[in-house]
Structure formats: C-alpha cells, structure tokens
Design an enzyme around this catalytic site. Structure first.
Site, mmCIF file in Angstrom:
data_model
loop_
_atom_site.group_PDB
_atom_site.id
_atom_site.type_symbol
_atom_site.label_atom_id
_atom_site.label_comp_id
_atom_site.label_asym_id
_atom_site.label_seq_id
_atom_site.Cartn_x
_atom_site.Cartn_y
_atom_site.Cartn_z
ATOM 1 N N LEU A 11 51.405 26.787 40.070
ATOM 2 C CA LEU A 11 50.518 25.637 39.870
ATOM 3 C C LEU A 11 49.072 26.036 40.153
ATOM 4 O O LEU A 11 48.742 26.466 41.257
ATOM 5 C CB LEU A 11 50.905 24.491 40.805
ATOM 6 C CG LEU A 11 52.348 23.998 40.716
ATOM 7 C CD1 LEU A 11 52.499 22.722 41.530
ATOM 8 C CD2 LEU A 11 52.761 23.764 39.260
ATOM 9 N N ALA A 13 46.359 24.069 38.418
ATOM 10 C CA ALA A 13 45.550 23.131 37.632
ATOM 11 C C ALA A 13 44.567 22.338 38.478
ATOM 12 O O ALA A 13 43.706 21.637 37.954
ATOM 13 C CB ALA A 13 46.468 22.161 36.882
ATOM 14 N N ARG A 18 37.284 21.208 47.009
ATOM 15 C CA ARG A 18 36.838 21.578 48.347
ATOM 16 C C ARG A 18 36.175 22.964 48.378
ATOM 17 O O ARG A 18 35.541 23.330 49.358
ATOM 18 C CB ARG A 18 38.021 21.525 49.332
ATOM 19 C CG ARG A 18 38.468 20.096 49.630
ATOM 20 C CD ARG A 18 39.829 20.046 50.319
ATOM 21 N NE ARG A 18 40.952 20.219 49.394
ATOM 22 C CZ ARG A 18 42.225 20.234 49.752
ATOM 23 N NH1 ARG A 18 42.546 20.113 51.020
ATOM 24 N NH2 ARG A 18 43.190 20.390 48.856
ATOM 25 N N GLN A 78 48.037 20.851 32.346
ATOM 26 C CA GLN A 78 48.205 19.522 32.937
ATOM 27 C C GLN A 78 46.925 18.752 32.593
ATOM 28 O O GLN A 78 45.846 19.094 33.056
ATOM 29 C CB GLN A 78 48.361 19.645 34.467
ATOM 30 C CG GLN A 78 48.627 18.308 35.143
ATOM 31 C CD GLN A 78 48.473 18.388 36.665
ATOM 32 O OE1 GLN A 78 47.808 19.275 37.197
ATOM 33 N NE2 GLN A 78 49.099 17.452 37.362
ATOM 34 N N THR A 84 51.066 17.430 42.497
ATOM 35 C CA THR A 84 51.807 18.684 42.322
ATOM 36 C C THR A 84 53.122 18.500 41.555
ATOM 37 O O THR A 84 53.535 19.387 40.815
ATOM 38 C CB THR A 84 52.071 19.348 43.691
ATOM 39 O OG1 THR A 84 52.478 18.344 44.641
ATOM 40 C CG2 THR A 84 50.822 20.005 44.230
ATOM 41 N N ASN A 173 54.719 22.706 55.529
ATOM 42 C CA ASN A 173 55.118 23.114 54.185
ATOM 43 C C ASN A 173 54.148 24.179 53.671
ATOM 44 O O ASN A 173 52.955 23.938 53.570
ATOM 45 C CB ASN A 173 55.067 21.880 53.280
ATOM 46 C CG ASN A 173 55.298 22.206 51.811
ATOM 47 O OD1 ASN A 173 55.960 23.198 51.497
ATOM 48 N ND2 ASN A 173 54.762 21.371 50.934
ATOM 49 N N ARG A 319 28.580 52.602 40.609
ATOM 50 C CA ARG A 319 28.874 51.407 39.816
ATOM 51 C C ARG A 319 29.965 51.704 38.774
ATOM 52 O O ARG A 319 30.360 52.855 38.582
ATOM 53 C CB ARG A 319 27.578 50.917 39.169
ATOM 54 C CG ARG A 319 26.601 50.345 40.219
ATOM 55 C CD ARG A 319 25.253 50.057 39.615
ATOM 56 N NE ARG A 319 25.364 49.237 38.419
ATOM 57 C CZ ARG A 319 24.417 49.180 37.474
ATOM 58 N NH1 ARG A 319 23.311 49.918 37.571
ATOM 59 N NH2 ARG A 319 24.573 48.410 36.431
ATOM 60 N N TYR A 352 18.797 57.924 39.917
ATOM 61 C CA TYR A 352 19.611 56.995 39.137
ATOM 62 C C TYR A 352 20.212 57.761 37.967
ATOM 63 O O TYR A 352 19.480 58.363 37.166
ATOM 64 C CB TYR A 352 18.768 55.822 38.597
ATOM 65 C CG TYR A 352 19.563 54.995 37.625
ATOM 66 C CD1 TYR A 352 20.687 54.294 38.058
ATOM 67 C CD2 TYR A 352 19.242 54.956 36.271
ATOM 68 C CE1 TYR A 352 21.459 53.573 37.162
ATOM 69 C CE2 TYR A 352 20.017 54.234 35.372
ATOM 70 C CZ TYR A 352 21.130 53.541 35.833
ATOM 71 O OH TYR A 352 21.897 52.836 34.957
#
Ligand code: UD1
Ligand code: MG
Length: 452
Positions: A11, A13, A18, A78, A84, A173, A319, A352
C-alpha cells in the site's frame, strides 16, 4: 509439501501529508534508495509469488519507480484515499486470483526483512486465517494497539479510537498482515467505516476474523524492523537504524572504518577486501569499491566504481559515471563526473575532470580543468596514456590530448595535441613541437620522471 503461492500487496497510495513534501512519501530516500525499494527488496520474489502495488492517482513518479524496480508488478490506483482496507480492495482483481497467502505490506515500513515476511506467513500453513505483525513500541502514540485476551488476538484499536486504558498498551500493529488468500476478500469486504475518521481501517479485519470463528495470531518483531515513516523525524530515525546495519555489515565484511558512525553508506554499496574508509565519508547510491582502495576523509561519492588499490580524497567529490582504474589517485579538492580514469592515473589536487577519458598512467597537474561546457552543450576530453598536463591548464572540450603528450603549465588548449607533442599555449606564447619524450629525457637524464 509444495511451497505455498503468495501475493504481496504493497500500500503506497497515502498522501503522506505529515511528510510536508511534494514528493510521494514512499519515494523519499533511505540509504540512497526509495522507501518503496527497501520494501520491495524484502517482499517474497521466488516462483509462485506475485506483487501488486497500490498507488494514488497523482503518483506518476512512483509508477516509474515501480516499473524500474519490479517490471512484473501489477499497479493499481486507489482513486480516493478512504483508508487502508479500501486501498487493499483497489487490488481486488489480483487478490481474486486466490494465492494461498496474501501479504499486505505498507510502503512506509522500509526496515522490514524477508525473514520476517516468511515468519508471518508460517501460521497460515497451520490454519490461521490472519497473522498480524506486532512489536512493542517505546512510544506507542499513533500506532494501532493489539488487543489480546487469554493469549488470543481479538482486535486492533487505532490510536484515534482507543480508550485511555487501551492507549497504555505497548503491543502495536506493525502494519503487515498475512491473510489466508482464499478468505481474504470475504474478510476485507466486511470492513466498514464507522469510526472517527470515517475511514476503512484494515485493522478491523482482526475483529471480523474472530466473528467468523477463525483464528488470528500475532507474530512479534523488534521495533527497529517496523518503524513506520510518517514524518521527516521518523525518516531520520529510520536512516540511523539503516546506517547502523550497513556499517555493521561492512565491518563484518572486513572494511576498515575507525569511526564508522561518521561514515554514510548506501544500501547497494559493494566492497572488495581490505577497503579502508576514513572518518566523515558520504557514499551515495551505485558505488563499488574494489580491493585495497582507500577513501580518505570528507569525500562524497555517488554512482562511481573505484578500482583496486585506488585512493580517493581527502575532500574529493566523485559524481555519477566516475570509473577509477587500478591504483588511480584522486586527491584533495578534485571533482570528477562521467569520467574514466585508467590504471595509475593521478589527479592529485584542485581539478575538475568531467566528460573525460584519461589513459593509463597520465598525470594531471594541480588546478587542471576539463572545460566541458561551453554554455550550450557538454563536450568530451580525451587524454592519452602517459600524458602530462601541467598545472592550471584548461582543456577546452571537445579536445584530444595524445598519449605521451606534455602540456606546459597555464596552457589553454583549444586544439587537439598529437601523441608525444610538447605544447605550451599561453595567449601570445604558442608553441607546439614533437618530442615530449626527448624533453622528459633531458629533464631527468634518462630516468623515469617522478609521477610520470
Ligand atoms: C497504520 C495502521 C496502524 C499501524 C501503523 C504502523 C491502519 C488503519 N492503521 O497507521 O494500526 O500501527 O500503520 O505503521 O491500517 N494508504 C493507502 N491508502 C489510504 C490510506 C493509507 O494506500 O487510503 C497507505 C499509505 O500510503 C501507507 C499505509 O497505507 O503506506 C499506511 O497508512 P498510514 O496513513 O501511514 O497509516 P498509519 O497512520 O501509519
Ligand atoms: Mg504510516
């Protein structure tokens, strides 16, 4: 007995509000890889297993990431985020195919291991309809609480719905559940949304399993394995756990680190034997470090291959697309990008090197720069084996420096330099002749020049 077939539904979706980020939550990186990549790596992948990922309607970048990681995964959308349980049902078509086991996993729980998934599936084989992964949280706030009566899991209560006494419970859980694949749809479809958020909570599956007279069990694991990531603070905590694991594994594999807590590794970093990493080094994704290589302090390395006995830093930045051959040396304040440095090449100070190929044993003096960008496009620089590029030279790409060529200090090279030529290009003073080898002999009285 033959192995049980499995469908894993991940899951992902949720909006991840937050996190306060424009990026989908499960795309945030942990040890150089997305949260989702960590979860997918642990998910069952042997024969007889299938994978489905549920994402949101505005998750284009996430869809790309899934296709890159697991092209075999089915992607479901979804449309509305209604909880959920509703998210699991978005993958209804895959679930209806009826694998023996259905694993439901949250994309925001990246520290989980393959062994734990296997442990969670085991009770199904013994007849349980549902196995829930639980853990004892140091601070259970925000997690669903596991209600156990007489040793039996009877329900899961979301934090928002829990009473004051239920909030005292520390058994939580983890968000991972294993269902009997043949009964899963029937169970999940019974879940309603009569709660404070009017969401369809997957956790209500436990009470339904009990009502049906079936068995639900808890399998416990450590908190560190199942930290759910909902905030940037939790992401930082998970990074610490992941880094501790990666450092331990590197030390066990024989990497020398005198201050491992200051070294940041990526989940895919690979090491040969007798590698040394000094304090304060940051290694991003896609880095391999071969036998005997030394990474000195304060170096930053991303998508680079470091050859045997090569030396990098201190204060070097490698890099993406950097390849260092055996014994190559990159010194302080040197930046490389899309550059191959063959065996024994030295770029020791303040350079460089971008979009370049440097042949074996070439020596690039302090302050030499490949001028790869003319304000419009990127161009390549090729430097032949054994060439010597004097300090503060600018190599204006596209340009080729022949093997054995010798570039005088302060030159601005805008035209190709033939093999073995001696070139000095300093504005008014332009001078090119053959005989770089003769010049070296003159300077050294026939001895091999130091650092040649
Ligand atoms: C959830 C659990 C909680 C558990 C915790 C563990 C529920 C109702 N709660 O809470 O019991 O202790 O995880 O970390 O299951 N998602 C969707 N669609 C939705 C809602 C969520 O795909 O409509 C996905 C999210 O992307 C995420 C996962 O489901 O990957 C969990 O959602 P999240 O909002 O993080 O739930 P928690 O509040 O953490
Ligand atoms: Mg969560």
């Amino acid at each position: 007995m033959t192995a049980r077939s499995n469908l894993t539904v991940v899951l992902a979706a949720g909006e991840g509000t937050r996190m306060r980020s424009a990026m989908p939550k499960v795309m945030h990186p942990l040890a150089g890889q997305s949260l989702l990549a960590h979860v997918l790596r642990a998910a069952p992948k042997d024969a007889g297993t299938a994978l489905a990922v549920v994402i949101g309607p505005d998750h284009g970048a996430l869809e790309e990431e899934i296709k890159r990681l697991r092209p075999d995964a089915a992607i479901f959308i979804q449309r509305e985020r209604r909880g959920t349980a509703d998210a699991v049902l978005a993958a209804r078509d895959a679930i209806a195919r009826g694998a023996d086991d259905l694993l439901v996993v949250f994309g925001d729980t990246p520290l989980i291991s393959a062994a734990t998934f296997a442990r969670l599936r085991a009770p199904l084989q013994k007849g349980a309809a549902l196995a829930v992964l639980g853990f004892r949280a140091a601070d259970p706030a925000g997690y669903g609480r596991l209600l156990v009566e007489n040793g039996q899991l009877v329900a899961i209560r979301e934090h928002a719905e829990a009473s004051a006494t239920e909030r005292e419970i520390r058994l939580c859980n983890a968000g991972v559940m294993a269902f009997d694949g043949r009964r899963a749809l029937e169970i999940i479809e019974k879940i309603g949304n009569a709660n404070s958020k009017a969401e369809y909570y997957l956790v209500d599956a436990v009470a339904i399993v009990r009502q049906l007279g079936l068995e639900a069990v808890v399998i416990e694991t450590s908190e560190d394995e199942v930290r759910g990531i909902n905030t940037k603070a939790q992401l930082a905590e998970a990074e610490q756990v992941m880094q501790a694991r990666l450092r331990k594994a590197a030390l066990e594999a024989g990497v020398t680190m005198i201050a491992p807590d200051t070294v940041y590794l990526a989940a895919d970093t690979t090491f040969g034997n007798d590698v040394t990493i000094e304090p304060f080094v940051v290694i991003g994704p896609g880095v391999s470090i071969a036998d005997g290589a030394v990474i000195h302090s304060f170096s930053h390395i991303v998508q680079a291959s470091i050859g045997k006995n090569a030396s990098v830093g201190p204060f070097a930045r490698l890099r993406p697309g950097t390849t260092l051959g055996e014994g190559a040396r990159i010194g302080n304040f040197v930046e490389t990008k899309a550059a191959t440095l063959e065996a024994g090449v030295k770029v020791n100070h303040l350079s460089y090197i971008g979009d370049a190929h440097i042949g074996e044993g070439a020596n690039i003096g302090a302050g030499a720069i490949t001028c790869n960008y003319d304000g419009f496009g990127k161009h390549r620089t090729t430097i032949g084996a054994g060439a010597f590029v004097g300090t503060n030279s600018s190599l204006v790409a596209p340009v080729k420096i022949g093997s054995g060529a010798y570039i005088g200090s302060g030159s601005v090279i805008t035209r190709d330099v033939p093999d073995d030529a001696l070139a000095v290009e300093r504005g008014e003073q332009s001078n090119r002749e053959g005989g770089a080898t003769r010049y070296r002999e003159m300077k050294t009285g026939g001895k091999t020049p130091k650092g040649g």
